[in-house]
Scaffold this motif. Structure first.
Motif, short mmCIF file in Angstrom:
data_model
loop_
_atom_site.label_atom_id
_atom_site.label_comp_id
_atom_site.label_asym_id
_atom_site.label_seq_id
_atom_site.Cartn_x
_atom_site.Cartn_y
_atom_site.Cartn_z
N UNK A 33 0.84 -1.20 0.00
CA UNK A 33 0.00 0.00 0.00
C UNK A 33 0.88 1.25 0.00
N UNK A 34 1.96 1.22 0.76
CA UNK A 34 2.90 2.34 0.78
C UNK A 34 3.57 2.50 -0.57
N UNK A 35 3.92 1.40 -1.23
CA UNK A 35 4.53 1.46 -2.56
C UNK A 35 3.56 2.08 -3.57
N UNK A 36 2.30 1.68 -3.54
CA UNK A 36 1.30 2.25 -4.44
C UNK A 36 1.13 3.75 -4.16
N UNK A 37 1.11 4.12 -2.89
CA UNK A 37 0.96 5.54 -2.54
C UNK A 37 2.16 6.36 -3.02
N UNK A 38 3.36 5.83 -2.86
CA UNK A 38 4.56 6.54 -3.32
C UNK A 38 4.56 6.68 -4.84
N UNK A 39 4.25 5.60 -5.54
CA UNK A 39 4.21 5.66 -7.00
C UNK A 39 3.13 6.63 -7.48
N UNK A 40 1.96 6.58 -6.86
CA UNK A 40 0.89 7.49 -7.24
C UNK A 40 1.23 8.94 -6.97
N UNK A 41 1.88 9.21 -5.85
CA UNK A 41 2.27 10.58 -5.51
C UNK A 41 3.27 11.12 -6.52
N UNK A 42 4.28 10.33 -6.84
CA UNK A 42 5.31 10.79 -7.77
C UNK A 42 4.74 11.02 -9.16
N UNK A 43 3.99 10.05 -9.67
CA UNK A 43 3.42 10.19 -11.02
C UNK A 43 2.42 11.34 -11.10
N UNK A 44 1.57 11.46 -10.09
CA UNK A 44 0.58 12.53 -10.11
C UNK A 44 1.21 13.91 -9.98
N UNK A 45 2.30 14.01 -9.26
CA UNK A 45 2.97 15.31 -9.16
C UNK A 45 3.66 15.65 -10.48
N UNK A 46 4.40 14.69 -11.03
CA UNK A 46 5.16 14.97 -12.25
C UNK A 46 4.26 15.23 -13.45
N UNK A 47 3.24 14.43 -13.63
CA UNK A 47 2.37 14.60 -14.79
C UNK A 47 1.17 15.51 -14.50
N UNK A 48 0.49 15.24 -13.40
CA UNK A 48 -0.73 15.99 -13.12
C UNK A 48 -0.50 17.42 -12.70
N UNK A 49 0.42 17.64 -11.77
CA UNK A 49 0.61 18.99 -11.22
C UNK A 49 1.55 19.84 -12.05
N UNK A 50 2.56 19.24 -12.66
CA UNK A 50 3.52 20.03 -13.41
C UNK A 50 3.16 20.20 -14.88
N UNK A 51 2.40 19.25 -15.46
CA UNK A 51 2.11 19.31 -16.89
C UNK A 51 0.63 19.64 -17.14
N UNK A 52 -0.27 18.83 -16.60
CA UNK A 52 -1.68 18.96 -16.95
C UNK A 52 -2.34 20.15 -16.25
N UNK A 53 -2.07 20.34 -14.97
CA UNK A 53 -2.73 21.42 -14.22
C UNK A 53 -2.49 22.81 -14.81
N UNK A 54 -1.26 23.20 -15.13
CA UNK A 54 -1.09 24.55 -15.67
C UNK A 54 -1.72 24.75 -17.05
N UNK A 55 -1.82 23.68 -17.83
CA UNK A 55 -2.31 23.88 -19.20
C UNK A 55 -3.79 23.58 -19.37
N UNK A 56 -4.36 22.69 -18.57
CA UNK A 56 -5.75 22.28 -18.80
C UNK A 56 -6.70 22.58 -17.65
N UNK A 57 -6.20 22.98 -16.51
CA UNK A 57 -7.07 23.32 -15.41
C UNK A 57 -7.22 22.22 -14.38
#
Length: 126
Positions: A33-57
């Motif tokens: 569960x900790x591994x899934x949380x760490x992977x999800x946090x890293x992927x969501x920050x790199x793609x979701x917060x740095x790429x998608x959020x500024x350009x698509x809302x």
């Protein structure tokens, strides 16, 4: 420093969602569960917060974060003997992540000292 605190908050929310979905529903061990949380946090920050959020809302980024988190959990399920993710667990995980990320994005956008702080330089595609 504030970016590190924001990432810790993001990890805590992802860990809570992972625990609710994959421990209570699918009875997985806490290490996975900790591994899934760490992977999800890293992927969501790199793609979701740095790429998608500024350009698509925020709404698009929140839905994308939920789908990306569930996809990461599914990939971990495929390659691990110790982790089993059912369809209902993945759906619950994606829904909790999407809801938590929506409120996290509000915090990211409002705080000027959290990186990235270049939100809304371009109008979101809507």
């Amino acid at each position: 420093m504030r970016t590190a605190i924001a990432l810790l908050m993001k990890f805590a929310a992802t860990f809570a969602a992972s625990w609710a979905a994959f421990s209570l529903i699918d009875l997985n061990p806490i290490g996975m569960i900790t591994l899934v949380a760490a992977a999800g946090t890293i992927l969501n920050y790199l793609l979701g917060d740095l790429v998608i959020l500024p350009s698509m809302g925020s709404v698009t980024a929140s839905i994308g974060d939920g789908v990306l988190g569930a996809a990461a959990a599914y990939v971990i399920d495929m390659f691990s003997y110790n982790f089993n993710a059912s369809a209902s667990g993945l759906i619950v995980f994606a829904a909790i992540i999407a809801a938590a990320e929506y409120f996290f994005h509000i915090y990211l956008i409002s705080d000027e000292k959290v990186a990235p702080n270049n939100f809304h330089r371009e109008p979101p595609m809507e």
